[in-house]
Scaffold this motif. Structure first.
Motif, PDB file in Angstrom:
ATOM      1  N   UNK A   7       0.912  -0.966   0.108  1.00  0.00           N
ATOM      2  CA  UNK A   7      -0.123  -0.090   0.028  1.00  0.00           C
ATOM      3  C   UNK A   7       0.913   1.221   0.026  1.00  0.00           C
ATOM      4  N   UNK A   8       2.011   1.038   0.712  1.00  0.00           N
ATOM      5  CA  UNK A   8       2.732   2.291   0.889  1.00  0.00           C
ATOM      6  C   UNK A   8       3.394   2.750  -0.458  1.00  0.00           C
ATOM      7  N   UNK A   9       3.688   1.731  -1.040  1.00  0.00           N
ATOM      8  CA  UNK A   9       4.329   1.929  -2.584  1.00  0.00           C
ATOM      9  C   UNK A   9       3.612   1.690  -3.419  1.00  0.00           C
ATOM     10  N   UNK A  10       2.437   1.973  -3.564  1.00  0.00           N
ATOM     11  CA  UNK A  10       1.460   1.937  -4.686  1.00  0.00           C
ATOM     12  C   UNK A  10       2.036   2.677  -5.938  1.00  0.00           C
ATOM     13  N   UNK A  11       1.910   2.049  -6.913  1.00  0.00           N
ATOM     14  CA  UNK A  11       2.505   2.500  -8.299  1.00  0.00           C
ATOM     15  C   UNK A  11       3.880   2.777  -8.357  1.00  0.00           C
ATOM     16  N   UNK A  12       4.604   2.212  -7.542  1.00  0.00           N
ATOM     17  CA  UNK A  12       6.090   2.283  -7.315  1.00  0.00           C
ATOM     18  C   UNK A  12       6.786   0.915  -7.633  1.00  0.00           C
ATOM     19  N   UNK A  13       8.068   0.786  -8.090  1.00  0.00           N
ATOM     20  CA  UNK A  13       8.686  -0.598  -8.427  1.00  0.00           C
ATOM     21  C   UNK A  13       8.908  -1.229  -6.972  1.00  0.00           C
ATOM     22  N   UNK A  14       8.679  -2.361  -6.895  1.00  0.00           N
ATOM     23  CA  UNK A  14       8.655  -3.214  -5.580  1.00  0.00           C
ATOM     24  C   UNK A  14       9.058  -4.576  -5.892  1.00  0.00           C
ATOM     25  N   UNK A  15      10.047  -5.102  -5.269  1.00  0.00           N
ATOM     26  CA  UNK A  15      10.348  -6.417  -5.478  1.00  0.00           C
ATOM     27  C   UNK A  15      10.615  -7.178  -4.259  1.00  0.00           C
ATOM     28  N   UNK A  16      10.003  -8.669  -4.354  1.00  0.00           N
ATOM     29  CA  UNK A  16      10.194  -9.462  -3.355  1.00  0.00           C
ATOM     30  C   UNK A  16      10.729 -10.953  -3.829  1.00  0.00           C
ATOM     31  N   UNK A  17      11.687 -11.328  -3.190  1.00  0.00           N
ATOM     32  CA  UNK A  17      12.334 -12.660  -3.701  1.00  0.00           C
ATOM     33  C   UNK A  17      11.908 -13.895  -2.680  1.00  0.00           C
ATOM     34  N   UNK A  18      11.383 -14.865  -3.348  1.00  0.00           N
ATOM     35  CA  UNK A  18      10.573 -15.961  -2.112  1.00  0.00           C
ATOM     36  C   UNK A  18      10.803 -17.394  -2.678  1.00  0.00           C
ATOM     37  N   UNK A  19      11.011 -18.123  -1.524  1.00  0.00           N
ATOM     38  CA  UNK A  19      10.963 -19.717  -1.826  1.00  0.00           C
ATOM     39  C   UNK A  19       9.645 -20.315  -1.802  1.00  0.00           C
ATOM     40  N   UNK A  20       8.622 -19.366  -1.488  1.00  0.00           N
ATOM     41  CA  UNK A  20       7.257 -19.966  -1.129  1.00  0.00           C
ATOM     42  C   UNK A  20       6.745 -20.221  -2.301  1.00  0.00           C
ATOM     43  N   UNK A  21       6.124 -21.611  -2.570  1.00  0.00           N
ATOM     44  CA  UNK A  21       5.291 -21.997  -3.628  1.00  0.00           C
ATOM     45  C   UNK A  21       3.788 -22.002  -3.155  1.00  0.00           C
ATOM     46  N   UNK A  22       3.431 -21.447  -1.808  1.00  0.00           N
ATOM     47  CA  UNK A  22       2.014 -21.564  -1.597  1.00  0.00           C
ATOM     48  C   UNK A  22       1.171 -20.684  -2.211  1.00  0.00           C
ATOM     49  N   UNK A  23      -0.273 -21.479  -2.576  1.00  0.00           N
ATOM     50  CA  UNK A  23      -1.031 -20.799  -3.645  1.00  0.00           C
ATOM     51  C   UNK A  23      -1.439 -19.532  -3.029  1.00  0.00           C
ATOM     52  N   UNK A  24      -1.997 -19.489  -1.720  1.00  0.00           N
ATOM     53  CA  UNK A  24      -2.277 -17.947  -1.120  1.00  0.00           C
ATOM     54  C   UNK A  24      -1.231 -17.169  -1.231  1.00  0.00           C
ATOM     55  N   UNK A  25      -0.157 -17.245  -0.628  1.00  0.00           N
ATOM     56  CA  UNK A  25       0.754 -16.349  -0.621  1.00  0.00           C
ATOM     57  C   UNK A  25       1.225 -15.735  -2.139  1.00  0.00           C
ATOM     58  N   UNK A  26       1.660 -16.760  -2.825  1.00  0.00           N
ATOM     59  CA  UNK A  26       2.077 -16.302  -4.353  1.00  0.00           C
ATOM     60  C   UNK A  26       0.837 -15.591  -5.094  1.00  0.00           C
ATOM     61  N   UNK A  27      -0.421 -15.877  -4.779  1.00  0.00           N
ATOM     62  CA  UNK A  27      -1.301 -15.372  -5.396  1.00  0.00           C
ATOM     63  C   UNK A  27      -1.663 -13.879  -5.203  1.00  0.00           C
ATOM     64  N   UNK A  28      -1.278 -13.518  -3.708  1.00  0.00           N
ATOM     65  CA  UNK A  28      -1.372 -12.268  -3.255  1.00  0.00           C
ATOM     66  C   UNK A  28      -0.082 -11.492  -3.943  1.00  0.00           C
TER      67      UNK A  28
END
Length: 296
Positions: A234-255
């Protein structure tokens, strides 16, 4: 460590030598990462040098043609990163030379790194074993995606919560990284999820590369991880944002995808002597996002 500049090697028509990464100007390191299209800024290089150690390969006129860093979190474990070879030398063994020296300098520590597709064969030849896939997710943040996330119990982290952040990170990552987490805490905004007065999850966000990166993120389930990430989105709406994850969980990756952070690339997390970095038994926290590919 011993002065690495006494070691030299002929590489193609170049006479290369190794030197401590602290002996070169940060502008040279920035030029090297730009040459391979890595998005690091001068400030990113400076921060990494403050947290770890490294070597550079220099040609006969002092140009930086390769780099490799390691971050010795404990006496038994280190993360390896920023292994870069100038495009003109990538097939001439410079990367192998640097990594062989790094492994020696790490003195028997268990090592972990994130290998690009291009470097995977090199690390395999040095004995690193595949662990899992790391997903690089990035894009222009969709702040609206965070509006429907339940954030009860989530608030900005205060300085007094730093010890709990360090403890939760150590439980999730497998080794204590007090120096790194303290430094990150000072240059990040952080949100924590609290239950009964205890820190249950947290997410830090700081400037990096093209914009901001969220990481580390530590939580025990997808719902909690989403709750502490949502305020950053929310704080970076319309700004470039990155996240590197090992997660393959459906809920997390969908968000993450719905928040505008599409899958951009994948790398492979690999380890050498991995027994030195096993998470503590009985812990339920998970690293939902790494600090960065270099730091792990």
């Amino acid at each position: 460590m011993d002065d690495p500049s006494v070691e030299s090697r002929a590489v193609d028509v170049f006479e290369m030598r190794l030197a401590d990464i602290e002996t070169v100007d940060v502008a040279q390191l920035l030029a090297l990462s730009i040459a391979v299209r890595w998005p690091h800024r001068a400030a990113d290089w400076q921060f990494m040098r403050s947290q770890g150690r490294g070597l550079v390969a220099l040609d006969e006129i002092g140009r930086v043609c390769g780099s490799a860093m390691w971050f010795p979190y404990t006496e038994t474990f280190a993360a390896v990163g920023m292994v870069i070879t100038s495009p003109r030398l990538q097939a001439l063994g410079t990367g192998s030379w640097l990594m062989t020296r790094v492994i020696a300098e790490c003195g028997g520590r268990a090592l972990r790194l994130n290998a690009t597709n291009a470097a995977y064969r090199l690390y395999s030849s040095l004995g690193f074993q595949r662990e899992r896939t790391l997903y690089q997710c990035q894009g222009k943040a969709n702040g609206a995606a965070a509006s429907s996330v339940a954030t009860e119990g989530v608030r900005l982290l205060a300085e007094a919560e730093l010890p709990s952040v360090i403890e939760n990170d150590a439980q999730a990552y497998g080794v204590a990284r007090a120096k790194l987490i303290t430094a990150l805490f000072q240059r990040s905004h952080g949100y924590g999820l609290f239950r009964s007065g205890r820190l249950a999850a947290f997410a830090l966000c700081r400037p990096l590369g093209r914009g901001h990166v969220i990481g580390p993120v530590v939580a025990s389930c997808d719902t909690d991880a989403i709750a502490v990430i949502a305020p950053h989105v929310a704080a970076h709406s319309r700004q470039f944002l990155r996240l590197d994850t090992h997660s393959e969980g459906d809920e997390f990756r969908a968000f993450i995808a719905g928040a505008g952070l599409a899958l951009h690339d994948t790398v492979t997390t690999m380890s050498l002597r991995p027994h030195g970095a096993e998470p503590p038994t009985g812990g339920s926290s998970t690293c939902y996002a790494v600090v960065s590919q270099a730091f792990g």
